[in-house]
Design a protein around this motif. Structure first.
Motif, PDB file in Angstrom:
ATOM      1  N   LYS A 125       0.831  -1.208   0.000  1.00  0.00           N
ATOM      2  CA  LYS A 125       0.000   0.000   0.000  1.00  0.00           C
ATOM      3  C   LYS A 125       0.867   1.261   0.000  1.00  0.00           C
ATOM      4  O   LYS A 125       0.643   2.200   0.749  1.00  0.00           O
ATOM      5  N   LYS A 126       1.883   1.245  -0.882  1.00  0.00           N
ATOM      6  CA  LYS A 126       2.786   2.383  -1.031  1.00  0.00           C
ATOM      7  C   LYS A 126       2.757   2.890  -2.463  1.00  0.00           C
ATOM      8  O   LYS A 126       2.574   2.106  -3.406  1.00  0.00           O
ATOM      9  N   LEU A 127       2.957   4.178  -2.620  1.00  0.00           N
ATOM     10  CA  LEU A 127       3.030   4.792  -3.941  1.00  0.00           C
ATOM     11  C   LEU A 127       4.111   5.863  -3.910  1.00  0.00           C
ATOM     12  O   LEU A 127       4.050   6.800  -3.099  1.00  0.00           O
ATOM     13  N   TYR A 128       5.130   5.682  -4.754  1.00  0.00           N
ATOM     14  CA  TYR A 128       6.226   6.641  -4.877  1.00  0.00           C
ATOM     15  C   TYR A 128       6.049   7.398  -6.187  1.00  0.00           C
ATOM     16  O   TYR A 128       5.643   6.814  -7.191  1.00  0.00           O
ATOM     17  N   TRP A 129       6.393   8.681  -6.202  1.00  0.00           N
ATOM     18  CA  TRP A 129       6.386   9.412  -7.467  1.00  0.00           C
ATOM     19  C   TRP A 129       7.338  10.602  -7.400  1.00  0.00           C
ATOM     20  O   TRP A 129       7.722  11.057  -6.324  1.00  0.00           O
ATOM     21  N   GLY A 130       7.725  11.070  -8.604  1.00  0.00           N
ATOM     22  CA  GLY A 130       8.570  12.252  -8.654  1.00  0.00           C
ATOM     23  C   GLY A 130       9.443  12.304  -9.883  1.00  0.00           C
ATOM     24  O   GLY A 130       9.277  11.553 -10.843  1.00  0.00           O
ATOM     25  N   GLY A 131      10.389  13.226  -9.862  1.00  0.00           N
ATOM     26  CA  GLY A 131      11.329  13.467 -10.938  1.00  0.00           C
ATOM     27  C   GLY A 131      12.205  14.645 -10.541  1.00  0.00           C
ATOM     28  O   GLY A 131      11.949  15.305  -9.530  1.00  0.00           O
ATOM     29  N   LYS A 132      13.216  14.917 -11.347  1.00  0.00           N
ATOM     30  CA  LYS A 132      14.163  15.977 -10.991  1.00  0.00           C
ATOM     31  C   LYS A 132      13.486  17.307 -10.718  1.00  0.00           C
ATOM     32  O   LYS A 132      13.916  18.060  -9.849  1.00  0.00           O
ATOM     33  N   THR A 133      12.448  17.634 -11.474  1.00  0.00           N
ATOM     34  CA  THR A 133      11.773  18.924 -11.280  1.00  0.00           C
ATOM     35  C   THR A 133      10.498  18.799 -10.461  1.00  0.00           C
ATOM     36  O   THR A 133       9.788  19.790 -10.267  1.00  0.00           O
ATOM     37  N   TYR A 134      10.213  17.595  -9.967  1.00  0.00           N
ATOM     38  CA  TYR A 134       8.977  17.370  -9.209  1.00  0.00           C
ATOM     39  C   TYR A 134       9.229  16.990  -7.758  1.00  0.00           C
ATOM     40  O   TYR A 134       8.279  16.855  -6.981  1.00  0.00           O
ATOM     41  N   GLY A 135      10.506  16.772  -7.390  1.00  0.00           N
ATOM     42  CA  GLY A 135      10.786  16.257  -6.061  1.00  0.00           C
ATOM     43  C   GLY A 135      10.468  14.776  -5.997  1.00  0.00           C
ATOM     44  O   GLY A 135      10.271  14.116  -7.023  1.00  0.00           O
ATOM     45  N   CYS A 136      10.408  14.255  -4.789  1.00  0.00           N
ATOM     46  CA  CYS A 136      10.127  12.828  -4.605  1.00  0.00           C
ATOM     47  C   CYS A 136       9.162  12.674  -3.438  1.00  0.00           C
ATOM     48  O   CYS A 136       9.357  13.278  -2.372  1.00  0.00           O
ATOM     49  N   TRP A 137       8.157  11.841  -3.639  1.00  0.00           N
ATOM     50  CA  TRP A 137       7.079  11.721  -2.667  1.00  0.00           C
ATOM     51  C   TRP A 137       6.712  10.262  -2.455  1.00  0.00           C
ATOM     52  O   TRP A 137       6.805   9.441  -3.359  1.00  0.00           O
ATOM     53  N   LEU A 138       6.268   9.979  -1.246  1.00  0.00           N
ATOM     54  CA  LEU A 138       5.779   8.650  -0.887  1.00  0.00           C
ATOM     55  C   LEU A 138       4.432   8.800  -0.196  1.00  0.00           C
ATOM     56  O   LEU A 138       4.308   9.548   0.778  1.00  0.00           O
ATOM     57  N   GLU A 139       3.446   8.089  -0.720  1.00  0.00           N
ATOM     58  CA  GLU A 139       2.156   7.988  -0.030  1.00  0.00           C
ATOM     59  C   GLU A 139       2.027   6.591   0.546  1.00  0.00           C
ATOM     60  O   GLU A 139       2.159   5.598  -0.177  1.00  0.00           O
ATOM     61  N   ASP A 140       1.809   6.506   1.845  1.00  0.00           N
ATOM     62  CA  ASP A 140       1.560   5.220   2.479  1.00  0.00           C
ATOM     63  C   ASP A 140       0.351   5.364   3.395  1.00  0.00           C
ATOM     64  O   ASP A 140      -0.387   6.354   3.305  1.00  0.00           O
ATOM     65  N   GLU A 141       0.142   4.406   4.274  1.00  0.00           N
ATOM     66  CA  GLU A 141      -1.061   4.422   5.109  1.00  0.00           C
ATOM     67  C   GLU A 141      -1.036   5.533   6.156  1.00  0.00           C
ATOM     68  O   GLU A 141      -2.066   5.824   6.778  1.00  0.00           O
ATOM     69  N   THR A 142       0.118   6.178   6.333  1.00  0.00           N
ATOM     70  CA  THR A 142       0.207   7.263   7.322  1.00  0.00           C
ATOM     71  C   THR A 142       0.102   8.641   6.688  1.00  0.00           C
ATOM     72  O   THR A 142       0.075   9.644   7.398  1.00  0.00           O
ATOM     73  N   GLY A 143       0.067   8.706   5.347  1.00  0.00           N
ATOM     74  CA  GLY A 143      -0.045   9.993   4.679  1.00  0.00           C
ATOM     75  C   GLY A 143       0.954  10.147   3.551  1.00  0.00           C
ATOM     76  O   GLY A 143       1.484   9.157   3.035  1.00  0.00           O
ATOM     77  N   VAL A 144       1.222  11.399   3.169  1.00  0.00           N
ATOM     78  CA  VAL A 144       2.151  11.716   2.083  1.00  0.00           C
ATOM     79  C   VAL A 144       3.421  12.335   2.681  1.00  0.00           C
ATOM     80  O   VAL A 144       3.338  13.234   3.520  1.00  0.00           O
ATOM     81  N   HIS A 145       4.580  11.846   2.242  1.00  0.00           N
ATOM     82  CA  HIS A 145       5.858  12.275   2.805  1.00  0.00           C
ATOM     83  C   HIS A 145       6.808  12.673   1.689  1.00  0.00           C
ATOM     84  O   HIS A 145       6.902  11.978   0.667  1.00  0.00           O
ATOM     85  N   ALA A 146       7.518  13.767   1.862  1.00  0.00           N
ATOM     86  CA  ALA A 146       8.581  14.151   0.931  1.00  0.00           C
ATOM     87  C   ALA A 146       9.815  13.323   1.235  1.00  0.00           C
ATOM     88  O   ALA A 146      10.165  13.117   2.403  1.00  0.00           O
ATOM     89  N   LEU A 147      10.483  12.829   0.184  1.00  0.00           N
ATOM     90  CA  LEU A 147      11.682  12.008   0.355  1.00  0.00           C
ATOM     91  C   LEU A 147      12.886  12.722  -0.234  1.00  0.00           C
ATOM     92  O   LEU A 147      12.792  13.343  -1.291  1.00  0.00           O
ATOM     93  N   SER A 148      13.999  12.631   0.441  1.00  0.00           N
ATOM     94  CA  SER A 148      15.234  13.219  -0.088  1.00  0.00           C
ATOM     95  C   SER A 148      16.417  12.278   0.071  1.00  0.00           C
ATOM     96  O   SER A 148      17.559  12.689  -0.076  1.00  0.00           O
ATOM     97  N   GLY A 149      16.155  11.010   0.371  1.00  0.00           N
ATOM     98  CA  GLY A 149      17.252  10.073   0.577  1.00  0.00           C
ATOM     99  C   GLY A 149      18.041  10.458   1.809  1.00  0.00           C
ATOM    100  O   GLY A 149      17.775  11.466   2.461  1.00  0.00           O
ATOM    101  N   THR A 150      18.982   9.654   2.168  1.00  0.00           N
ATOM    102  CA  THR A 150      19.867  10.003   3.279  1.00  0.00           C
ATOM    103  C   THR A 150      21.266   9.542   2.930  1.00  0.00           C
ATOM    104  O   THR A 150      21.456   8.630   2.130  1.00  0.00           O
ATOM    105  N   THR A 151      22.252  10.174   3.508  1.00  0.00           N
ATOM    106  CA  THR A 151      23.630   9.726   3.339  1.00  0.00           C
ATOM    107  C   THR A 151      24.041   8.970   4.592  1.00  0.00           C
ATOM    108  O   THR A 151      23.689   9.362   5.705  1.00  0.00           O
ATOM    109  N   LYS A 152      24.754   7.890   4.409  1.00  0.00           N
ATOM    110  CA  LYS A 152      25.132   7.071   5.554  1.00  0.00           C
ATOM    111  C   LYS A 152      26.201   7.778   6.376  1.00  0.00           C
ATOM    112  O   LYS A 152      26.962   8.601   5.862  1.00  0.00           O
ATOM    113  N   SER A 153      26.255   7.462   7.651  1.00  0.00           N
ATOM    114  CA  SER A 153      27.307   8.005   8.513  1.00  0.00           C
ATOM    115  C   SER A 153      28.636   7.347   8.167  1.00  0.00           C
ATOM    116  O   SER A 153      28.673   6.248   7.602  1.00  0.00           O
ATOM    117  N   ASP A 154      29.721   8.025   8.455  1.00  0.00           N
ATOM    118  CA  ASP A 154      31.050   7.573   8.033  1.00  0.00           C
ATOM    119  C   ASP A 154      31.405   6.180   8.539  1.00  0.00           C
ATOM    120  O   ASP A 154      32.119   5.437   7.879  1.00  0.00           O
TER     121      ASP A 154
END
Length: 252
Positions: A125-154
């Motif tokens: 029950k997940k839906l991801y969408w986006g693009g370079k000029t649209y950003g990145c979004w995830l809709e799941d059972e808790t709502g819609v969330h903006a995604l930006s990835g994360t960088t791992k710690s050293d």
């Protein structure tokens, strides 16, 4: 290129295709084998038919090119400046295994670039969408969330995702050269989405994929700030004469 109204309509098509797949999820699989020896089920067909019909109604001026389209339509994509590229059910083997790791994929290709993508994960029950000029979004059972990835710690090991159904010697050799890492096996285009969601760092694909396998999820990942590059360091492109992708590495 896409206004909010069009995006909402495309996302609904992805959801509806997911429901079409789930409607036969618990039924016995009607399995046939295509010319390239890949499996085809009633769920692939149902999703394809729904997406093709709805996209043609939504944007009649843009061709729909699907994995399940005929060869004439697939060949035509090399001459089209704008078209929809669709994988109606990516991860058919995962569908057959009933592990939930399959996706519905719709991408908009403009001049060989995947500018927008939507990836549905029906069982989760997940839906991801986006693009370079649209950003990145995830809709799941808790709502819609903006995604930006994360960088791992050293001091954290590299988190690598790989294919659950396609493992080869070249990939094993690549992983050995990476050094310390954690490997998670996941099916379908969901691997790109895990990078976008910040749950993984790297997805090397040293094996065959087709353009429809990657386009939507590449756009999603690029919307989160990630990239998908060939081993020569060039962005993965579309509308090529050869529908097979070169080997690539996706990262965030």
């Amino acid at each position: 290129m896409l206004n909010d109204e069009l995006i909402v309509a495309v996302l609904q098509i992805v959801k509806d295709a997911g429901q079409a797949i789930l409607s036969v999820y618990d039924e016995p699989v009607e399995l046939t084998v295509k010319a390239d020896e890949s499996p085809l089920t009633q769920a692939d067909k149902a999703s394809h038919q729904l997406i093709e019909q709805q996209l043609q109604l939504l944007t009649p001026e843009w061709q729909v090119v699907s994995e399940e389209s005929d060869d004439v339509v697939k060949a035509k994509r090399t001459t089209l400046p704008i078209y929809w590229l669709v994988d109606p059910l990516d991860g058919t083997k995962e569908f057959i295994k009933r592990n939930g790791e399959f996706t519905v994929n719709i991408a908009l290709i403009v001049d060989g670039i995947a500018v927008f993508g939507a990836v549905g994960v029906p069982v989760q029950k997940k839906l991801y969408w986006g693009g370079k000029t649209y950003g990145c979004w995830l809709e799941d059972e808790t709502g819609v969330h903006a995604l930006s990835g994360t960088t791992k710690s050293d001091n954290a090991p590299l988190r690598v995702v790989g294919s659950r159904s396609h493992v080869n010697a070249e990939t094993a050799e690549y992983l050995e050269k990476l050094g310390a890492h954690e490997l998670v096996s996941v099916g379908s285009s969901l691997k790109f989405c895990l990078l976008a969601e910040g749950k993984a760092d790297l997805y090397p694909r040293l094996g065959p994929t087709c353009e429809w396998d990657t386009a939507a999820a590449q756009a999603v990942l690029e919307g989160a700030g990630g990239k998908v590059e060939t081993l020569a360091g060039q962005p993965l492109r579309y509308s090529k004469a050869d529908i097979l992708n070169p080997w690539f590495v996706a990262s965030i």
